[in-house]
Enzyme design. Structure first.
Site, PDB file in Angstrom:
ATOM      1  N   ARG A  79      40.223  12.082  30.138  1.00 21.56           N
ATOM      2  CA  ARG A  79      40.184  13.536  30.241  1.00 21.56           C
ATOM      3  C   ARG A  79      39.016  14.039  29.392  1.00 21.56           C
ATOM      4  NH1 ARG A  79      43.124  17.714  26.907  1.00 21.56           N
ATOM      5  NH2 ARG A  79      42.480  19.616  27.969  1.00 21.56           N
ATOM      6  N   HIS A 123      36.925  24.210  27.466  1.00 22.03           N
ATOM      7  CA  HIS A 123      37.503  23.752  26.199  1.00 22.03           C
ATOM      8  C   HIS A 123      36.720  24.459  25.084  1.00 22.03           C
ATOM      9  CE1 HIS A 123      39.963  20.303  24.313  1.00 22.03           C
ATOM     10  NE2 HIS A 123      39.483  20.993  23.288  1.00 22.03           N
ATOM     11  N   GLU A 168      44.323  25.155  26.155  1.00 18.10           N
ATOM     12  CA  GLU A 168      44.942  25.857  25.029  1.00 18.10           C
ATOM     13  C   GLU A 168      44.463  27.305  24.885  1.00 18.10           C
ATOM     14  OE1 GLU A 168      44.437  23.480  21.483  1.00 18.10           O
ATOM     15  OE2 GLU A 168      45.483  21.769  22.307  1.00 18.10           O
ATOM     16  N   ASN A 294      49.794  19.892  25.554  1.00 18.89           N
ATOM     17  CA  ASN A 294      49.265  19.268  24.337  1.00 18.89           C
ATOM     18  C   ASN A 294      50.303  19.442  23.248  1.00 18.89           C
ATOM     19  OD1 ASN A 294      46.976  18.986  25.851  1.00 18.89           O
ATOM     20  ND2 ASN A 294      45.735  20.420  24.670  1.00 18.89           N
ATOM     21  N   TYR A 296      51.493  18.220  19.237  1.00 17.62           N
ATOM     22  CA  TYR A 296      51.171  17.543  17.976  1.00 17.62           C
ATOM     23  C   TYR A 296      52.326  17.578  16.975  1.00 17.62           C
ATOM     24  CZ  TYR A 296      46.422  17.239  19.633  1.00 17.62           C
ATOM     25  OH  TYR A 296      45.319  16.910  20.373  1.00 17.62           O
ATOM     26  N   GLU A 346      47.278  15.915  25.668  1.00 14.71           N
ATOM     27  CA  GLU A 346      46.820  15.566  24.314  1.00 14.71           C
ATOM     28  C   GLU A 346      48.024  15.253  23.445  1.00 14.71           C
ATOM     29  OE1 GLU A 346      44.332  18.379  22.221  1.00 14.71           O
ATOM     30  OE2 GLU A 346      43.148  18.781  24.028  1.00 14.71           O
TER      31      GLU A 346
HETATM   32  O1  IFM Z   1      40.723  18.670  18.432  1.00 19.07           O
HETATM   33  C1  IFM Z   1      41.675  19.509  19.001  1.00 19.07           C
HETATM   34  C2  IFM Z   1      41.411  19.699  20.476  1.00 19.07           C
HETATM   35  O2  IFM Z   1      40.134  20.174  20.717  1.00 19.07           O
HETATM   36  C3  IFM Z   1      42.411  20.649  21.078  1.00 19.07           C
HETATM   37  N1  IFM Z   1      43.758  20.315  20.741  1.00 19.07           N
HETATM   38  C4  IFM Z   1      44.054  19.979  19.370  1.00 19.07           C
HETATM   39  C5  IFM Z   1      43.070  18.969  18.838  1.00 19.07           C
HETATM   40  C6  IFM Z   1      43.393  18.619  17.383  1.00 19.07           C
HETATM   41  O3  IFM Z   1      43.335  19.737  16.571  1.00 19.07           O
END
Ligand code: IFM
Length: 446
Positions: A79, A123, A168, A294, A296, A346
Site C-alpha cells: 500500500r 496521504h 485518515e 488504521n 494503533y 495500517e
Molecule cells: O506514520 C503515520 C501514517 O502516515 C498514518 N497513520 C499513522 C502512522 C503512524 O503515526
C-alpha cells in the site's frame, strides 16, 4: 508467551504500507512542486528534529532495489500513496509526465514481482498551490481532487488492487486545522469541521467520477479508528469518551454509511458545525467497495484529556499496546454499520532500534506487537467480521510527521546517513509468517 493465531481465510492478503511524503524524497526533482508538508517542515519548531522530506528514504531514486526488497520479504501486497504535487504540481491544470512515469514504474514493478498494488490518493500532501487558495477549507479544492482522482484512476486503475481516496481524514482535519500540529498548522475548530466535510465530500464526488469513468479497481477510504473508553466511571469521563468516539468514529462512519453527522456531535459543535449544501450527504454516502481501518491503540478519555491506562505497556510514541481494542473496534463497527469488506490498512509500532555488531536488528517488542494484533484480527474474523487483508505500518523507518526521523515504525531499518536498508527481526518473522499462511505450515511464533 507465544501468540496463538486463529485461522485466516486462504485468500487473505498480507502486505506492508508507506506513504509518498514519508519515504520518496526527491522533493523538488523531475517537476515535483511543494506540498503543504514541504512548507510546514520549514516552519521553525514544527518538526522536533528540524528535518523535512527532501530526501527521506530516497525511495524515488532507489525504486528497483526497494521493489526487490519487498519481493524478498515475500509481501503479497504493498500500500502506497501518490504525491499529488508530483503528478500535478499546481493541483490543477498541467500534468507532470515524469511524475506519472514514476508511478507507472512503481505499479509495473510491483506487478512484475507478484505484489498487488494498493493506491491511496491523498496521504496529506496537498499541493501548496491549492493551500494558497484556501486549501481544504475551500470547497473548490474538492473539485480539484476529483480531477486528480479521475486522472489517476483512468491511468492506473486497471492495474491496481484498490484505490483509497483519503488516508485518515480525522488527522488532516483535527491535527492539521484544529490543533495545528500537522500541516498546514491551523488552529480553528470551525475550519477543521469544514475541512472534514470537504474531505468527505471530495471522497464521495471522486468515487462517482471514477465509477463513471469505468474504473474497475475497488474503491474505498481509509479511516483511523479506535475505541474511546472513559478513564473512570464518572459521568464526566463517560460523556467525554462518548464525544471522543463521536468525533473520531461516528462523525466519519455515520456520514459514510448513514448519510448524516451524529446529532450529539453537531450539538457540541454548535456554531463550529460545517456548512453543508443540499445533496452533500447523499454524495458522501455513495457506497464504497471496501473500508480501510488504521489501528494503533485505544483512547482512554479523562483528565488529562487522553491518557494511556496506568501501568500499560507503551510504544515509543507513548501509545498503549492494546491489541484486543482492534477486535473490539471491528466487532462494534460490524454491529453498528453495514460494512463492506474491511482491510487493516495500517497497524504497527514505533520502537527505538538499531543494527547490532552483526548487522541484525532485534526488535522483539515490534514482533510481539504485530503478532498480538494479527491474532486480534483473526479473532474479529472468527466473530464474523469480513476482514480481507492486513498491512504492517510501515515497510520502512520513515519521516514520522512532526516527529521527523526520531520514531522508527519500520520492519526494515533505514540508516538515513547511508540509506542502507536492514530487515529487522520483525520483517524476517513476517516473511516466515506469510509463507506459512500460504503453505498451511505451522505458524511461526517467537
Ligand atoms: O506514520 C503515520 C501514517 O502516515 C498514518 N497513520 C499513522 C502512522 C503512524 O503515526
Amino acid at each position: 508467551m507465544p501468540t496463538t493465531f486463529p485461522d485466516f481465510p486462504k485468500d487473505f492478503v498480507w502486505g506492508a504500507a508507506t506513504s509518498a511524503f514519508q519515504i520518496e524524497g526527491a522533493a523538488f526533482t523531475d517537476g515535483r512542486a511543494a506540498s503543504i508538508w514541504d512548507t510546514f517542515c520549514r516552519t521553525p519548531g514544527a518538526i522536533v528534529d528540524g528535518s523535512n522530506g527532501d530526501i527521506a528514504c530516497d525511495h524515488y531514486h532507489r525504486l528497483d532495489a526497494d521493489l526487490d526488497l519487498m519481493r524478498d520479504l515475500g509481501l503479497q501486497a504493498y500500500r502506497f500513496s501518490s504525491a499529488w504535487s508530483r503528478v500535478q504540481p499546481d493541483g490543477a491544470g498541467a500534468w507532470n509526465q515524469k511524475g506519472l512515469d514514476f508511478y507507472d514504474r512503481l505499479v509495473d514493478g510491483l506487478l512484475a514481482r507478484g505484489i498487488a498494488p494498493y493506491l491511496t490518493l491523498y496521504h496529506w500532501d496537498l499541493p501548496q498551490a491549492l493551500q494558497d487558495q484556501g486549501g481544504w477549507a475551500n470547497r473548490e479544492v474538492a473539485l480539484r481532487f476529483v480531477d486528480y482522482a479521475e486522472t489517476m484512476a483512468r491511468r492506473f486503475g486497471d492495474r491496481l488492487a484498490s484505490i483509497a481516496t483519503h488516508n485518515e481524514p480525522w488527522v488532516v482535519a483535527t491535527l492539521g486545522h484544529e490543533q495545528g500540529i500537522f500541516a498546514p498548522g491551523l488552529k480553528s475548530r470551525r475550519t477543521a469541521t469544514q475541512v472534514s466535510h470537504h474531505l468527505l465530500l471530495s471522497h464521495g464526488m471522486a468515487l462517482l467520477a471514477m465509477r463513471a469513468a469505468g474504473v474497475k479497481a475497488p474503491l474505498g477510504i481509509v479511516l483511523n479508528q479506535a475505541p474511546s473508553v472513559p478513564a473512570t466511571e464518572t459521568d464526566g469521563d463517560r460523556a467525554k469518551a462518548k464525544l471522543a468516539d463521536g468525533l473520531l468514529v461516528r462523525w466519519y462512519m455515520d456520514a459514510l454509511f448513514r448519510g448524516r453527522y451524529p446529532s450529539d456531535v453537531l450539538l457540541d459543535l454548535g456554531d463550529d458545525a460545517p456548512e453543508l449544501h443540499d445533496g452533500d450527504m447523499a454524495i458522501i454516502r455513495t457506497p464504497i467497495d471496501f473500508l480501510g481501518i488504521n489501528y494503533y491503540t485505544r483512547s482512554v478519555v479523562g483528565e488529562p484529556a487522553f491518557t494511556p491506562a496506568p501501568g500499560s505497556e507503551l510504544t515509543d510514541m507513548g501509545w498503549e499496546v492494546y491489541p484486543q481494542g482492534l477486535t473490539e473496534l471491528l466487532v462494534r463497527l460490524r454491529r453498528d454499520y453495514p460494512l463492506p469488506p474491511v482491510y487493516i490498512t495500517e497497524n504497527g509500532a514505533a520502537f527505538a532500534d538499531a543494527p547490532d555488531a552483526q548487522g541484525r536488528v532485534h526488535d522483539g517488542d515490534r514482533c510481539r506487537y504485530l503478532q498480538r494484533h494479527i491474532a486480534a484480527v483473526g479473532d474479529a474474523i472468527a466473530a464474523d467480521v469480513d476482514v480481507r487483508g492486513y498491512f504492517v505500518w510501515s515497510l520502512f523507518d520513515n519521516f514520522e510527521w512532526p516527529f521527523g526521523y526520531t520514531k522508527r515504525f519500520g520492519i526494515v531499518h533505514v540508516d538515513y546517513a547511508t540509506q542502507q536498508r536492514t530487515p529487522k527481526d520483525s520483517a524476517l518473522w513476517y516473511r516466515e509468517f506469510i509463507a506459512a499462511q500460504a503453505t498451511g505450515a505451522a505458524r511461526p511464533t517467537l
